[in-house]
Enzyme design. Structure first.
Site, mmCIF file in Angstrom:
data_model
loop_
_atom_site.group_PDB
_atom_site.id
_atom_site.type_symbol
_atom_site.label_atom_id
_atom_site.label_comp_id
_atom_site.label_asym_id
_atom_site.label_seq_id
_atom_site.Cartn_x
_atom_site.Cartn_y
_atom_site.Cartn_z
ATOM 1 N N ASP A 239 0.869 -1.173 0.000
ATOM 2 C CA ASP A 239 0.000 0.000 0.000
ATOM 3 C C ASP A 239 0.907 1.224 0.000
ATOM 4 O OD1 ASP A 239 -1.758 2.048 0.436
ATOM 5 O OD2 ASP A 239 -2.538 1.275 2.338
ATOM 6 N N ASP B 18 -17.386 4.140 -0.147
ATOM 7 C CA ASP B 18 -16.097 3.820 0.456
ATOM 8 C C ASP B 18 -16.299 3.525 1.951
ATOM 9 O OD1 ASP B 18 -13.300 3.698 0.923
ATOM 10 O OD2 ASP B 18 -12.908 5.175 -0.637
ATOM 11 N N ASP C 222 -10.493 -3.415 -1.017
ATOM 12 C CA ASP C 222 -9.357 -2.496 -0.990
ATOM 13 C C ASP C 222 -8.404 -2.995 0.103
ATOM 14 O OD1 ASP C 222 -7.780 -0.281 -1.391
ATOM 15 O OD2 ASP C 222 -9.254 1.183 -0.731
ATOM 16 N N ARG D 208 -7.625 -4.136 -5.291
ATOM 17 C CA ARG D 208 -6.435 -3.321 -5.474
ATOM 18 C C ARG D 208 -5.198 -4.214 -5.551
ATOM 19 N NH1 ARG D 208 -5.075 1.522 -1.368
ATOM 20 N NH2 ARG D 208 -4.224 -0.169 -0.125
ATOM 21 N N ASP E 212 -4.170 4.370 -5.611
ATOM 22 C CA ASP E 212 -4.324 5.766 -5.213
ATOM 23 C C ASP E 212 -3.404 6.684 -6.019
ATOM 24 O OD1 ASP E 212 -6.108 4.686 -3.504
ATOM 25 O OD2 ASP E 212 -4.859 4.857 -1.726
ATOM 26 N N HIS F 250 -13.120 8.573 -9.146
ATOM 27 C CA HIS F 250 -12.962 8.419 -7.701
ATOM 28 C C HIS F 250 -12.168 9.604 -7.174
ATOM 29 C CE1 HIS F 250 -12.787 6.594 -3.853
ATOM 30 N NE2 HIS F 250 -11.614 5.996 -3.951
#
Lengths: 505, 920
Positions: free
Chosen positions: B263, B406, B519, B578, B594, B652
């Site tokens: 991440d 979300d 996610d 993701r 992201d 998004h």
């Protein structure tokens, strides 16, 4: 060949239309409003309404788009830019984009848009009409009552304004007197200074030392005095809550001295004793306003090192302020930048000093109220000052998590319901409704900054209501708040009341 | 909302504006990578023991020995059906089993017999089939070469970088070391397997510390490495996910490309740092041949790439030529597991895709609506907000199929729940969407709040399904909900349980139009090393280190299974993930995580998705508009225009950014964004057919130009434009203030038609095209037929029964062909009951014909054909429609002489029928 399009050939439909209470049957192609009926004559070729081309009439509503403007397919979804007319008898007739014809979703309350999708649409027009009429009626009542209230508000505002105006002119009158007095003082000073000048320079150094010593001594004495003053519970410590009784110490000027800020002033400690306080005093002495004015005879002025040559200091500071705050005080005499208004002179002084000055000058002249009055009068309270009543009021709304507080023309804030510090959601910015309805929206700006984001701001939407209240808050975008606020002040004159029409804008 | 909800974000991830590189390891900071990379090319210590060779029907085995430490390895060679070779190397007798990746291959790859062509003391030559394709095993040093005729296609261990750190007991006096009797040490292991001197005191072997995290390494060093040489190759691709160009760069002098699902907060572009997903598949391409290397390992992996030239042919007598040729050398390094490599020998790009699909499966066939437009934001605040956004689309007449929620929709980040004050009536909200034939996606992350009052947590705990820490307790880490546990998705029983949580009676407030988004499934652990799980966490018999890159794959697998099960196997799932691994294409869509509202991020979305498409994951997209920061309206419009032509099309935004629903930027921009979305909807029949094709064949949807023009070297490094399927060429505008772009139209003797103007252009040219803000250049290939629906409605469901328009773009030879696929759009009945329409449309000899491609299928649709547009046509005298029963009718038409466009008006026949249209 056209297996699936037979239904589409159903060119003409019977429409019911309620006009003046008469039920009339009007034949016209599906989706065409009565007003355009004359363009769709089945006896003639059809000319696209934009005039771009003419096609045989059997191509109208044949589920193929021939006209660029979509006018040949008022009743099918064939044209990308077409529109379909719902008669909606019993409710409001309306146009929908042709893409909503036979899409399985009932859009017209009469259900006429779904003639071949399998969707079973109830005719809800009557019900909607009834509800709308009820809502309109209710709204009309609110508007009516609200408008009456508004008239009262306007009346009150008028009175209030007159009072304030007369008060202000009183103040202005005496201001002239003050200017004279200041001028007299200045003259006295200058006259006194002239012969003293040389001697003064000679003794300047010694004088400075003497002054510093005096100042320190005075400082200590004042500090001790302040410490006792602050130590409300007399436990020998000044703590955060005690300090918070002096909101004027607020370092960031948002009007609230928070726990953290207070702790900061105390050098990070929760409480300090008198020795520690001495170190902290310099942080706050600038702003500190004493709770009591020690009875100081005017003769003592001479002994006060800060007051011996007040004119010197005042001169500089006042001129400095003049430069910085040029646009703040519109009513100020701006003819000559060098002229110091008594107001400015007074504002530079502590409350106590001010009182002494006032004794000296005119006790009736309280510059705070003068300033506040000036400020209040400077606000745009609407065309008839109908919003004046909101000034210096606050309105709260409690939600699950927060208490929101709107103080019109001042600030908006948010405070967690179960403890925690208050967050500023913005200070009064401006009226920011659309051009034709400027007074329908208030904007509050420059609230507390967001992490990696903008400063918080709040938009307040005003709607007509009998009550003055915050009815909802939301945060549609991070740190951008939206508040709905009802007030009679925005109620428009109900159309059925036969009085003179006030053009509000 | 106060600033509190971001507290963790700020605390754990810092407030830097770009990636904090210090949070992530470089090769130098990763002990095994540093160790392995320190090895230099040269004489390999490994020797093949040819006398141990055993040949069976399905494989050849033989032993390798490391002459430095005498550790024996077992080499297995397989010839797989479809022109693939599998090479496995494991310890002959490991102290305990080493991890082999389960569940990723769709089946045991079917083998074909290998035969020994010749052998002597120097090596063995094995036959890989008829076409003079040979696998040559050289004994000393050990080396493998795959040759075809005189050509060496690829060599293994040609640089001698094979290194296999065998399992060993710890020799020091630590508690762990005492578990083993020192007397039982196998052999005297004084030399490291990599040939260097073994020093168990060398740092990083039995323990490693990065920042504040210490990785206990109970198994000691276990890494593996192998090099591959690709003579004649200058272009290699794949190994996503990296924010870098399509063509992989040399890693000489820098860090290797890293594959370790992480991440990464505010990732940087154009570097080899690891991102959210990992597919260890590399493709090589030159004008003659395309090949693939699938390094089948789920541990942390680093890939070194270097461009060299080499003099080939000296080693082997019958390899002709000794001229210098370019060569690309690849080296894979993984922290644990075994060496297991699939070599896909092509030779054409399509062959490699087929080969790889035969191993890991094809793209799942999504519900049609998932190909439409998705509106997302962190977060839609409450039900009222969702209602308003839903209504906003109607008010502005913009189509939309999905609204997304979300993490803030949950009750305190407890997934499968709803915030009781913001979303008190989810069923009502979902019904509102159903009423508009729209759908919703709600997020379900794999970190589970440790809270005894939370059903999901208490069941996981009572069933003992959580990942364990090294001491055997439930592993806990910080994530959105605070302290969280992580279900052990590697266990089938965990996945079955997880899937059952999606049942309508378990997941309260869910309905059949609610789909799922996974996610943070790298997994993200805010307070873990490199923001992920500790490598010494335990999954049953295995360490997290062994299977880290698989975690996200399993999360999506279990979630997709849950969506299937809740409908009793009837409905197709849609799950966005993701994190991913090889094979993730079977479970749904992937997005590039992201990103940021910057032009470079828009630009990089193309190569990022292209590389994903090359390795099987077709359903790829990037956050339209950019997640972090706020786009200028021009960037937003350009991103919509680009996103409309990428497989997964979702806007998004981060919660700290101003709102950016399509209608918030004034009427002009609203119209521009609307137009981009309309173009997407009009092409949905083509997209759907492309996805069906991808599902059926494994061919990518977004293709680099070289995939269709493998001989055209000018396309090999091109990543600012691409093909959708075979027939649409898309060149997004990714420069601010662009007045024009230069597109390359491939194909000597071919033509392309501008889809907006129908202007015809010749192939094999760089074409400067002026652009305005209104659209991006898109071209249809001359020789193709593309089905469209030109009646754009609120959602794709609303368009289900609408008529079709075919765009027939003629080749210079006046031919064209295309396909059409139709089914109910959301169930598995296309598979279980063959309920679909699959037709081929062909234009030749002035006749357009529709022919059934699936005679045993049956599906009926009310959809008819409203229009046929023929580009590059001549004006006919007469146009006749002939149905299967011989019935004929004459069709109206219009002809645009300036553009040579013939439009047939309302042929009207059902789209599922057999028919032909004759131009006379």
């Amino acid at each position: 060949m056209q297996h699936n399009v037979n239904w589409l050939q159903a060119l003409l439909v019977l429409s019911l239309s309620v006009t003046l209470g008469w039920t009339v049957e009007v034949q016209r192609p599906r989706g065409v409003p009565l007003t355009k009926r004359q363009f769709y004559d089945e006896a003639k070729p059809f000319t696209c309404l934009d005039g771009s081309r003419t096609i045989p009439f059997d191509r109208v509503n044949d589920d193929y788009c021939d006209c660029k403007d979509g006018s040949d397919e008022p009743g099918t979804a064939a044209c990308p830019n077409g529109s379909f007319h719902c008669t909606n008898a019993g409710y409001r007739p309306t146009f929908i984009p042709s893409s909503r014809i036979n899409d399985g979703i009932c859009d017209c309350c009469d259900g006429t848009d779904e003639y071949n999708s399998g969707a079973s649409c109830q005719n809800t027009c009557k019900e909607l009409g009834r509800k709308e009429r009820e809502a309109l009626q209710k709204l009309a009542e609110i508007t009516k009552e609200g408008f009456l209230l508004k008239q009262q508000l306007i009346e009150e505002a008028k009175k209030g304004q007159q009072e304030k105006q007369s008060r202000l002119s009183e103040l202005q009158d005496s201001r002239k007197g003050h200017e004279d007095k200041v001028e007299a003082l200045r003259t006295v000073k200058e006259t006194a200074e002239q012969p003293e000048k040389e001697a003064k320079e000679r003794h300047l150094k010694a004088w400075e030392e003497h002054k510093a010593a005096l100042r320190l001594e005075k400082e200590k004495a004042k500090m001790a005095e302040v410490f006792l003053e602050l130590d409300d519970n007399a436990d020998g410590f000044v703590d955060v809550s005690e300090l918070q009784t002096h909101q004027e110490l607020d370092p960031d000027g948002d009007g609230t001295l928070t726990d953290t800020e207070a702790q900061g002033l105390l050098g990070g400690a929760h409480k300090v004793d008198s020795t520690e306080f001495m170190n902290m005093w310099s942080n706050m002495k600038e702003k500190y306003v004493s709770e009591v004015c020690p009875p100081t005879p005017s003769s003592d002025l001479d002994k006060d090192p800060d007051s011996v040559y007040p004119e010197d200091d005042l001169d500089e500071d006042a001129a400095g302020e003049d430069d910085e705050d040029d646009d703040d005080d519109d009513d100020r005499d701006d003819d000559d930048d060098k002229v110091i208004s008594p107001l400015q002179v007074l504002e530079k002084l502590s409350v106590c000093e001010r009182e002494r000055w006032c004794l000296l000058c005119n006790a009736a002249l309280l510059p705070f109220s003068f300033r506040a009055l000036e400020k209040e009068i400077s606000f745009d309270f609407g065309p008839s000052s109908e919003f004046a009543y909101l000034y210096s009021q606050c309105y709260e709304l409690t939600t699950n998590e927060y208490i929101y507080r709107l103080c019109p023309f001042n600030r908006v804030s948010q405070k967690p319901k179960y403890g925690g510090s208050e967050t500023s959601l913005g200070s009064w910015g401006s009226w920011s409704g659309p051009e034709d309805n400027k007074y329908s929206v208030m904007k509050y700006e420059h609230g507390m900054g967001c992490w990696q984001g903008p400063n918080r701001s709040t938009t307040v939407k005003l709607t007509c209501g009998k009550e003055t209240a915050v009815v909802s808050t939301s945060e549609p975008s991070r740190c951008e708040y939206l508040m709905e606020f009802t007030t009679p002040a925005v109620c428009l004159e109900p159309p059925n009341i036969d009085t003179q029409v006030h053009d509000e804008f | 909302m106060g600033a509190l909800s971001l507290g963790w974000f700020a605390l754990c991830l810092g407030v830097a504006v770009a990636v904090d590189r210090g949070n992530f390891k470089t090769c130098e900071q990763s002990a095994f990578c540093k160790r392995q990379r320190a090895m230099k090319a040269g004489q390999s210590p490994y020797r093949a023991l040819l006398d141990t060779l055993e040949l069976s029907d399905s494989r050849v085995t033989l032993q390798l020995i490391n002459d430095n430490n005498k550790v024996h390895l077992l080499l297995e060679l397989y010839r797989l059906q479809g022109n693939m070779t599998r090479v496995k190397i494991n310890e002959l007798k490991p102290l305990k089993p080493r991890f082999e990746v389960p569940d990723v291959l769709i089946a045991d790859p079917p083998t074909e017999p290998l035969s020994v062509v010749s052998r002597d003391e120097n090596g063995v030559v094995l036959s890989l089939g008829d076409e003079a394709r040979r696998l040559i095993v050289s004994a000393q040093p050990f080396r493998l070469d795959i040759v075809e005729g005189p050509q060496v296609l690829l060599s293994l261990n040609s640089r001698g970088l094979l290194a296999f750190e065998h399992l060993r007991p710890r020799k020091d006096t630590s508690t762990f070391g005492k578990l083993f009797s020192l007397n039982s040490l196998p052999m005297s292991a004084h030399q490291a397997p990599d040939g260097g001197s073994e020093d168990d005191n060398q740092p990083g072997l039995w323990e490693e510390t990065f920042k504040s995290h210490t990785d206990s390494k109970p198994n000691g060093p276990t890494s593996i490495s192998l090099d591959f040489s690709l003579p004649g190759v200058e272009h290699v691709y794949g190994i996503p996910e990296h924010a870098d160009n399509l063509k992989l760069k040399s890693t000489d002098g820098g860090d290797p490309y890293r594959l370790y699902n992480l991440d990464v907060f505010q990732y940087e572009l154009y570097n080899p740092m690891a991102l959210y997903g990992a597919v260890p598949v590399l493709l090589s391409h030159n004008a003659q041949r395309t090949m693939g290397i699938f390094w089948f390992n789920a541990a942390e992996t680093w890939v070194d790439i270097s461009s060299n030239t080499t003099v080939f042919g000296k080693m082997l007598d019958y390899v002709q030529g000794a001229s210098e040729t370019p060569q690309t050398d690849i080296r894979w390094i993984s922290e644990s597991g075994i060496i297991d490599v699939f070599i896909m020998l092509g030779p054409k790009p399509a062959d490699v895709f087929t080969q790889y699909a035969s191993l890991t499966g094809t793209q799942s066939f999504p519900p049609l609506s998932a190909l439409a437009y998705h509106q997302c934001r962190w977060n839609y605040n409450d039900q009222e907000d969702v209602r308003a956004v839903n209504q906003g689309f109607d008010e502005h007449d913009i189509p939309c199929d999905f609204i997304w929620l979300d993490i803030e929709h949950t009750d305190g980040k407890r997934y499968f729940t709803w915030d009781p004050s913001k979303f008190p009536k989810p069923l009502e909200m979902l019904q509102d969407l159903t009423d508009k034939r729209r759908k919703m996606v709600a997020i379900v992350d794999p970190h589970i709040k440790v809270d005894s009052g939370y059903k999901i947590h208490s069941e996981l705990r009572s069933k003992n399904l959580y990942v364990k820490n090294k001491d055997g307790a439930d592993y806990e880490g910080w994530c959105w909900p605070g302290n969280a546990g992580y279900p052990d998705f590697i266990r089938p029983d965990t996945r079955a349980w997880w899937a059952s949580m999606f049942a309508y009676d378990q997941y309260e407030g869910s309905t059949e139009n609610l789909y799922t988004w996974n996610d943070m499934n790298e997994p993200s652990v805010f307070n873990g090393p490199e923001v992920t799980m500790h490598k010494d966490a335990v999954h049953g018999a295995w360490e997290h280190r062994d299977l880290h890159n698989l975690y996200g794959f399993y999360v999506q697998m279990a979630t997709a299974e849950g969506l299937i099960q809740r409908s009793e196997g009837k409905e197709r799932p849609f799950v966005l993930t993701r994190a991913f691994f090889a094979g993730s294409q079977r479970y749904g869509a992937v997005w590039t995580g992201d990103n940021a509202a910057e032009w470079d991020h828009l630009k990089i979305s193309i190569p990022m998705c292209l590389n994903l498409n090359l390795v099987g994951i077709s359903f790829c997209g990037a956050d339209v508009g950019g997640f972090f920061k706020s786009p200028s309206t021009e960037l937003l419009v350009r991103w919509y225009q680009a996103g409309a032509y990428q497989p997964f099309f979702r806007a998004h935004a981060h919660m700290d950014t101003p709102r950016r629903e399509p209608w918030l930027f004034g009427p002009e921009n609203t119209a521009l964004i609307r137009e981009a979305i309309l173009q997407r909807y009009a092409l949905l029949p083509y997209w759907y057919q492309l996805f069906y094709h991808a599902y059926l064949t494994g061919q990518p949807i977004m293709r680099p130009l070289w995939v269709e023009y493998p001989g055209d070297a000018s396309t090999f490094a091109m990543d600012d434009q691409y093909l959708l399927g075979r027939d649409l060429l898309v060149h997004p505008v990714t420069e601010e203030g662009a007045r024009g772009i230069t597109a390359y139209l491939p194909g000597q003797g071919e033509v392309w038609y501008d889809v907006h103007t129908f202007q015809k252009h010749n192939g094999a040219q760089n074409l400067y095209i002026p652009v305005t803000i209104s659209s991006i250049p898109v071209f249809q290939h001359g020789g193709s037929i593309i089905p469209k629906k030109l009646r754009i409605r609120r959602s794709s469901s609303c368009m289900e029964n609408d008529p079709y328009t075919f765009i027939v773009a003629l080749s210079p030879q006046r031919t064209a062909e295309g396909e059409l696929y139709i089914d109910d759009g959301h169930t598995f009945s296309y598979r279980t009951e063959k309920k679909f329409i699959h037709r081929r449309l062909t234009f030749a000899n002035n006749t357009l014909t529709s022919r059934n491609l699936a005679l045993d299928s049956q599906f009926s649709t009310p959809s008819w054909i409203e229009r046929v547009v023929i580009l590059g046509a001549q004006k006919p005298n007469k146009v006749t429609l002939r149905m299967a029963d011989g019935a004929e009718s004459s069709l109206d038409f219009e002809f645009d002489t300036a553009m040579s466009v013939l439009t047939l008006r309302k042929p009207g026949m059902n789209v599922g029928a057999d028919w032909s249209i004759l131009l006379q």
